[in-house]
Design a protein around this motif. Structure first.
Motif, PDB file in Angstrom:
ATOM      1  N   PRO A   1       0.720  -1.249   0.507  1.00 61.72           N
ATOM      2  CA  PRO A   1      -0.277  -0.518   0.282  1.00 61.72           C
ATOM      3  C   PRO A   1       0.671   1.118  -0.088  1.00 61.72           C
ATOM      4  O   PRO A   1       2.267   1.779   0.539  1.00 61.72           O
ATOM      5  CB  PRO A   1      -0.542   0.429   1.372  1.00 61.72           C
ATOM      6  CG  PRO A   1      -1.108  -1.849   1.841  1.00 61.72           C
ATOM      7  CD  PRO A   1       0.428  -1.806   1.090  1.00 61.72           C
ATOM      8  N   ASP A   2       0.251   2.657  -0.664  1.00 63.75           N
ATOM      9  CA  ASP A   2       0.957   3.452  -0.982  1.00 63.75           C
ATOM     10  C   ASP A   2       1.107   4.090   0.863  1.00 63.75           C
ATOM     11  O   ASP A   2       2.672   5.137   0.875  1.00 63.75           O
ATOM     12  CB  ASP A   2      -0.267   4.777  -1.406  1.00 63.75           C
ATOM     13  CG  ASP A   2      -0.007   4.502  -2.693  1.00 63.75           C
ATOM     14  OD1 ASP A   2       0.935   3.249  -3.083  1.00 63.75           O
ATOM     15  OD2 ASP A   2      -0.819   4.949  -3.358  1.00 63.75           O
ATOM     16  N   TYR A   3       0.481   4.020   1.566  1.00 64.91           N
ATOM     17  CA  TYR A   3       1.441   4.661   3.207  1.00 64.91           C
ATOM     18  C   TYR A   3       2.110   4.255   3.835  1.00 64.91           C
ATOM     19  O   TYR A   3       2.495   4.584   4.973  1.00 64.91           O
ATOM     20  CB  TYR A   3      -0.154   4.453   4.627  1.00 64.91           C
ATOM     21  CG  TYR A   3      -0.693   2.728   4.533  1.00 64.91           C
ATOM     22  CD1 TYR A   3      -0.315   2.425   5.357  1.00 64.91           C
ATOM     23  CD2 TYR A   3      -1.902   2.270   3.441  1.00 64.91           C
ATOM     24  CE1 TYR A   3      -0.465   1.361   6.039  1.00 64.91           C
ATOM     25  CE2 TYR A   3      -2.478   0.913   4.014  1.00 64.91           C
ATOM     26  CZ  TYR A   3      -1.922   0.757   4.937  1.00 64.91           C
ATOM     27  OH  TYR A   3      -2.586  -0.378   5.243  1.00 64.91           O
TER      28      TYR A   3
END
Length: 132
Positions: free
Chosen positions: A51-53
């Motif tokens: 995921p991007d986070y």
């Protein structure tokens, strides 16, 4: 013309042996197999992207730290500690036990040793008497 007639005759003979139900069943089985194959392909083709986070640099830093920690546990042979055989500790070294008695134990007063002993100190086996 005779070739067409013989081909037509053979084709009619073949069509008599083929049942439309068998063809339909075969087609249904093929459709089911194709559906299963597509499900498998979809399952294998899933993307497991991070995921991007989550920062990949941070994850790589943690991995490097773990590798460094494991590197300190490597012995002279280059084998990590978790792959080394368990070390056998001598249990008796940690115990404070009295020494084993030497010789035969004395018989307390009032008791008599009525059993004979063999050369190893074990109770002798009674001998059977032979009767004539």
């Amino acid at each position: 013309m005779s070739a067409l007639k013989s081909a037509n005759k053979e084709l009619k003979g073949m069509m008599k042996t083929v049942k439309i139900e068998d063809v339909d069943n075969l087609q249904d089985e093929m459709i089911d197999l194709m559906d299963i194959s597509n499900e498998i392909q979809e399952s294998l083709g899933r993307s497991y992207n991070v995921p991007d986070y989550i920062d990949e640099e941070e994850l790589l830093g943690e991995l490097d730290a773990l590798e460094a920690d494991m590197g300190t546990e490597i012995d002279a042979n280059g084998m990590p500690s978790y792959l080394q055989p368990d070390k056998v500790h001598d249990v008796e070294d940690g115990l404070n036990l009295p020494s084993a008695p030497i010789g035969h134990a004395s018989i307390p007063a009032g008791r008599s040793n009525i059993q004979a002993e063999d050369e190893l100190g074990l109770p002798a086996v009674p001998r059977a008497s032979i009767r004539d």
